[in-house]
Write a protein that holds these residues in place. Structure first.
Motif, PDB file in Angstrom:
ATOM      1  N   TYR A 269     -39.997  38.853 -12.486  1.00  0.00           N
ATOM      2  CA  TYR A 269     -41.498  39.270 -12.712  1.00  0.00           C
ATOM      3  C   TYR A 269     -41.915  39.047 -11.348  1.00  0.00           C
ATOM      4  CZ  TYR A 269     -40.103  37.719 -17.824  1.00  0.00           C
ATOM      5  OH  TYR A 269     -39.121  38.163 -18.748  1.00  0.00           O
ATOM      6  N   GLY A 270     -41.899  39.411 -10.331  1.00  0.00           N
ATOM      7  CA  GLY A 270     -42.982  39.744  -9.462  1.00  0.00           C
ATOM      8  C   GLY A 270     -44.170  41.101  -9.761  1.00  0.00           C
ATOM      9  N   ALA A 271     -45.209  40.681  -8.833  1.00  0.00           N
ATOM     10  CA  ALA A 271     -46.509  41.315  -9.386  1.00  0.00           C
ATOM     11  C   ALA A 271     -46.542  41.923  -8.323  1.00  0.00           C
ATOM     12  CB  ALA A 271     -47.062  41.045 -10.246  1.00  0.00           C
ATOM     13  N   GLU A 272     -45.526  42.207  -7.333  1.00  0.00           N
ATOM     14  CA  GLU A 272     -46.035  43.068  -6.343  1.00  0.00           C
ATOM     15  C   GLU A 272     -46.861  44.608  -6.114  1.00  0.00           C
ATOM     16  OE1 GLU A 272     -41.924  44.342  -6.487  1.00  0.00           O
ATOM     17  OE2 GLU A 272     -43.236  42.517  -7.031  1.00  0.00           O
ATOM     18  N   ASP A 273     -47.104  45.137  -6.892  1.00  0.00           N
ATOM     19  CA  ASP A 273     -47.153  46.372  -6.665  1.00  0.00           C
ATOM     20  C   ASP A 273     -48.650  46.333  -7.285  1.00  0.00           C
ATOM     21  OD1 ASP A 273     -48.234  47.933 -10.100  1.00  0.00           O
ATOM     22  OD2 ASP A 273     -46.763  45.826 -10.149  1.00  0.00           O
ATOM     23  N   ILE A 274     -49.260  47.266  -6.603  1.00  0.00           N
ATOM     24  CA  ILE A 274     -50.592  47.825  -6.398  1.00  0.00           C
ATOM     25  C   ILE A 274     -52.067  47.394  -8.146  1.00  0.00           C
ATOM     26  CG2 ILE A 274     -50.686  50.438  -6.488  1.00  0.00           C
ATOM     27  CD1 ILE A 274     -53.003  50.381  -4.575  1.00  0.00           C
ATOM     28  N   TYR A 275     -51.084  47.500  -8.979  1.00  0.00           N
ATOM     29  CA  TYR A 275     -52.049  48.174  -9.917  1.00  0.00           C
ATOM     30  C   TYR A 275     -51.819  46.862 -10.763  1.00  0.00           C
ATOM     31  CZ  TYR A 275     -52.623  52.981  -9.584  1.00  0.00           C
ATOM     32  OH  TYR A 275     -53.451  54.413  -9.118  1.00  0.00           O
TER      33      TYR A 275
ATOM     34  N   TRP B 164     -55.278  49.034 -23.561  1.00  0.00           N
ATOM     35  CA  TRP B 164     -55.660  50.214 -22.339  1.00  0.00           C
ATOM     36  C   TRP B 164     -54.341  50.957 -22.312  1.00  0.00           C
ATOM     37  CZ3 TRP B 164     -59.125  53.273 -21.439  1.00  0.00           C
ATOM     38  CH2 TRP B 164     -58.491  54.694 -20.210  1.00  0.00           C
ATOM     39  N   GLU B 165     -53.310  50.252 -22.561  1.00  0.00           N
ATOM     40  CA  GLU B 165     -51.804  51.190 -22.384  1.00  0.00           C
ATOM     41  C   GLU B 165     -51.134  51.914 -23.718  1.00  0.00           C
ATOM     42  OE1 GLU B 165     -47.112  49.557 -21.337  1.00  0.00           O
ATOM     43  OE2 GLU B 165     -48.575  48.501 -21.211  1.00  0.00           O
ATOM     44  N   ALA B 166     -51.496  50.788 -24.521  1.00  0.00           N
ATOM     45  CA  ALA B 166     -51.197  50.984 -26.228  1.00  0.00           C
ATOM     46  C   ALA B 166     -52.055  52.697 -26.541  1.00  0.00           C
ATOM     47  CB  ALA B 166     -51.736  49.810 -26.960  1.00  0.00           C
ATOM     48  N   LEU B 167     -53.603  52.028 -26.130  1.00  0.00           N
ATOM     49  CA  LEU B 167     -54.106  53.654 -26.509  1.00  0.00           C
ATOM     50  C   LEU B 167     -54.170  54.727 -25.700  1.00  0.00           C
ATOM     51  CD1 LEU B 167     -57.949  51.615 -26.366  1.00  0.00           C
ATOM     52  CD2 LEU B 167     -56.904  52.663 -28.222  1.00  0.00           C
ATOM     53  N   LEU B 168     -53.555  54.380 -23.901  1.00  0.00           N
ATOM     54  CA  LEU B 168     -53.217  55.971 -23.668  1.00  0.00           C
ATOM     55  C   LEU B 168     -51.418  56.463 -24.453  1.00  0.00           C
ATOM     56  CD1 LEU B 168     -53.969  54.871 -19.921  1.00  0.00           C
ATOM     57  CD2 LEU B 168     -54.845  56.443 -21.029  1.00  0.00           C
ATOM     58  N   ASN B 169     -51.087  55.911 -25.131  1.00  0.00           N
ATOM     59  CA  ASN B 169     -49.866  56.129 -25.482  1.00  0.00           C
ATOM     60  C   ASN B 169     -49.836  56.322 -27.209  1.00  0.00           C
ATOM     61  OD1 ASN B 169     -47.805  55.008 -23.676  1.00  0.00           O
ATOM     62  ND2 ASN B 169     -47.879  52.931 -24.477  1.00  0.00           N
ATOM     63  N   ALA B 170     -51.302  55.623 -27.563  1.00  0.00           N
ATOM     64  CA  ALA B 170     -51.247  56.462 -28.393  1.00  0.00           C
ATOM     65  C   ALA B 170     -52.439  57.680 -28.502  1.00  0.00           C
ATOM     66  CB  ALA B 170     -53.071  55.599 -29.369  1.00  0.00           C
ATOM     67  N   PHE B 171     -52.982  58.007 -27.418  1.00  0.00           N
ATOM     68  CA  PHE B 171     -53.478  59.321 -26.979  1.00  0.00           C
ATOM     69  C   PHE B 171     -52.878  60.394 -27.139  1.00  0.00           C
ATOM     70  CE2 PHE B 171     -57.098  57.091 -28.583  1.00  0.00           C
ATOM     71  CZ  PHE B 171     -57.944  57.616 -29.507  1.00  0.00           C
ATOM     72  N   ASN B 172     -51.646  59.964 -26.059  1.00  0.00           N
ATOM     73  CA  ASN B 172     -50.591  61.204 -25.692  1.00  0.00           C
ATOM     74  C   ASN B 172     -50.574  61.390 -24.889  1.00  0.00           C
ATOM     75  OD1 ASN B 172     -48.661  62.544 -25.575  1.00  0.00           O
ATOM     76  ND2 ASN B 172     -48.632  64.372 -26.313  1.00  0.00           N
ATOM     77  N   TYR B 173     -50.919  60.192 -23.997  1.00  0.00           N
ATOM     78  CA  TYR B 173     -52.136  60.573 -22.432  1.00  0.00           C
ATOM     79  C   TYR B 173     -51.237  58.948 -21.571  1.00  0.00           C
ATOM     80  CZ  TYR B 173     -54.847  61.455 -18.001  1.00  0.00           C
ATOM     81  OH  TYR B 173     -54.780  61.920 -16.690  1.00  0.00           O
ATOM     82  N   PRO B 174     -49.917  59.530 -21.573  1.00  0.00           N
ATOM     83  CA  PRO B 174     -48.827  58.471 -20.967  1.00  0.00           C
ATOM     84  C   PRO B 174     -49.050  58.311 -19.470  1.00  0.00           C
ATOM     85  CG  PRO B 174     -47.076  59.486 -21.754  1.00  0.00           C
ATOM     86  CD  PRO B 174     -49.347  59.917 -22.239  1.00  0.00           C
ATOM     87  N   GLN B 175     -49.239  57.026 -18.859  1.00  0.00           N
ATOM     88  CA  GLN B 175     -49.451  56.636 -16.926  1.00  0.00           C
ATOM     89  C   GLN B 175     -48.650  55.440 -17.114  1.00  0.00           C
ATOM     90  OE1 GLN B 175     -52.977  56.763 -15.997  1.00  0.00           O
ATOM     91  NE2 GLN B 175     -54.437  58.419 -16.991  1.00  0.00           N
TER      92      GLN B 175
ATOM     93  N   ASP C 127     -57.699  51.385 -11.457  1.00  0.00           N
ATOM     94  CA  ASP C 127     -58.375  52.972 -12.357  1.00  0.00           C
ATOM     95  C   ASP C 127     -59.653  52.723 -12.839  1.00  0.00           C
ATOM     96  OD1 ASP C 127     -58.341  52.618 -15.669  1.00  0.00           O
ATOM     97  OD2 ASP C 127     -57.129  51.463 -14.337  1.00  0.00           O
ATOM     98  N   SER C 128     -60.190  53.885 -12.448  1.00  0.00           N
ATOM     99  CA  SER C 128     -62.335  53.727 -13.028  1.00  0.00           C
ATOM    100  C   SER C 128     -62.445  53.480 -14.327  1.00  0.00           C
ATOM    101  CB  SER C 128     -62.791  55.545 -12.882  1.00  0.00           C
ATOM    102  OG  SER C 128     -62.215  56.613 -13.205  1.00  0.00           O
TER     103      SER C 128
ATOM    104  N   GLU D  72     -47.666  54.664 -14.165  1.00  0.00           N
ATOM    105  CA  GLU D  72     -48.194  53.491 -12.842  1.00  0.00           C
ATOM    106  C   GLU D  72     -49.247  52.309 -13.707  1.00  0.00           C
ATOM    107  OE1 GLU D  72     -51.252  56.862 -13.023  1.00  0.00           O
ATOM    108  OE2 GLU D  72     -48.812  56.571 -13.348  1.00  0.00           O
ATOM    109  N   TYR D  73     -48.872  52.437 -14.993  1.00  0.00           N
ATOM    110  CA  TYR D  73     -50.046  51.045 -15.300  1.00  0.00           C
ATOM    111  C   TYR D  73     -49.075  50.611 -16.494  1.00  0.00           C
ATOM    112  CZ  TYR D  73     -54.197  53.462 -14.154  1.00  0.00           C
ATOM    113  OH  TYR D  73     -54.778  54.070 -12.583  1.00  0.00           O
ATOM    114  N   GLY D  74     -48.093  51.334 -16.808  1.00  0.00           N
ATOM    115  CA  GLY D  74     -47.092  51.004 -17.770  1.00  0.00           C
ATOM    116  C   GLY D  74     -46.755  49.455 -17.633  1.00  0.00           C
ATOM    117  N   GLY D  75     -45.772  48.406 -18.631  1.00  0.00           N
ATOM    118  CA  GLY D  75     -46.134  47.353 -18.491  1.00  0.00           C
ATOM    119  C   GLY D  75     -46.186  45.791 -17.179  1.00  0.00           C
ATOM    120  N   ILE D  76     -47.672  46.629 -17.260  1.00  0.00           N
ATOM    121  CA  ILE D  76     -48.800  45.409 -15.969  1.00  0.00           C
ATOM    122  C   ILE D  76     -49.254  43.747 -17.252  1.00  0.00           C
ATOM    123  CG2 ILE D  76     -50.765  45.066 -15.418  1.00  0.00           C
ATOM    124  CD1 ILE D  76     -51.165  48.263 -14.547  1.00  0.00           C
TER     125      ILE D  76
END
Length: 240
Positions: free
Chosen positions: A94-100, A147-158, A16-17, A160-164
């Protein structure tokens, strides 16, 4: 750039940008700024005694510009992309095959390669430069879960970025991919620097070598000087 050949030129981003901005602007810029500020190719007295070294550097040549700007940058980005892309495993817990996850791996690998390149390129290491380079790399591992924690804290979860961070940091392939990238990058840069310094040195490289040789000679001569004898007077001893 390379990923567009594998996504059908669909414009799909591999990261992501916001992450790309932090990696490119914040984390990778700090060591470069300090390198440009405090690095010096030789001692100041040597440079003042030989001012012609400022205009005789091959770094100002057209060939060196295109070699550094095009050839080396292309190889560095190819190393950071193709090693994780072709070695990513889709098996295991623990496969890491997703794009993100792949994009995060690529950007962390690229940040580490940049750190190796800067450390090998520097003419003199200072503590602030080394600390800034290491800190910028370490902060990349902190930023991913942050970054993942900030998205959840501001109620803007995504989703596709969860658990990376949890998946990548527990995956052995992730660490092996980084290790392989860094070993290849260090080997390439070490050979490049060794060939340049031994076969095609710049004037300031010769000045730095002469200064180092004089300093070692002075230190060796100082350590080889005989220690002066010390007379010890014993209290109460009879005088002759």
């Amino acid at each position: 750039f390379y990923y567009h050949f594998f996504c059908g030129f669909s414009g799909q981003a591999i990261i992501d940008s916001y992450k790309a901005t932090v990696f490119n602007v914040v984390l990778s810029s700090l060591p470069i700024l300090i390198l440009a500020t405090v690095d010096k190719p030789a001692e100041m007295k040597s440079l003042m005694d030989h001012p012609q070294t400022y205009n005789n550097s091959r770094a100002l040549s057209t060939w060196n510009f295109w070699k550094a700007a095009l050839l080396k940058s292309t190889m560095t980005s190819a190393l950071a992309f193709f090693v994780p892309y072709f070695s990513t495993s889709i098996s295991g817990v623990y496969g890491a095959e997703d794009i993100y996850s792949l994009g995060t791996t690529i950007f962390i690998a690229l940040l580490g390669i940049i750190g190796i390149e800067i450390l090998m390129l520097s003419k003199s290491w200072t503590w602030i430069f080394v600390v800034a380079t290491v800190l910028s790399y370490v902060l990349a591992f902190v930023f991913v879960p942050l970054w993942e924690a900030l998205l959840n804290a501001f109620n803007y979860p995504q989703p596709e970025y969860g658990g990376i961070a949890k998946v990548l940091y527990a995956s052995p392939s992730f660490w092996l991919q980084l290790l392989l990238c860094y070993c290849v990058a260090f080997g390439w840069r070490f050979i490049d620097r060794a060939v340049k310094l031994h076969l095609f040195p710049d004037d300031y490289d010769v000045l730095a070598e002469l200064h180092l040789k004089r300093r070692r000679t002075a230190k060796r001569s100082k350590s080889s000087q005989p220690t002066p004898a010390v007379e010890i007077e014993i209290e109460g001893a009879p005088e002759n």
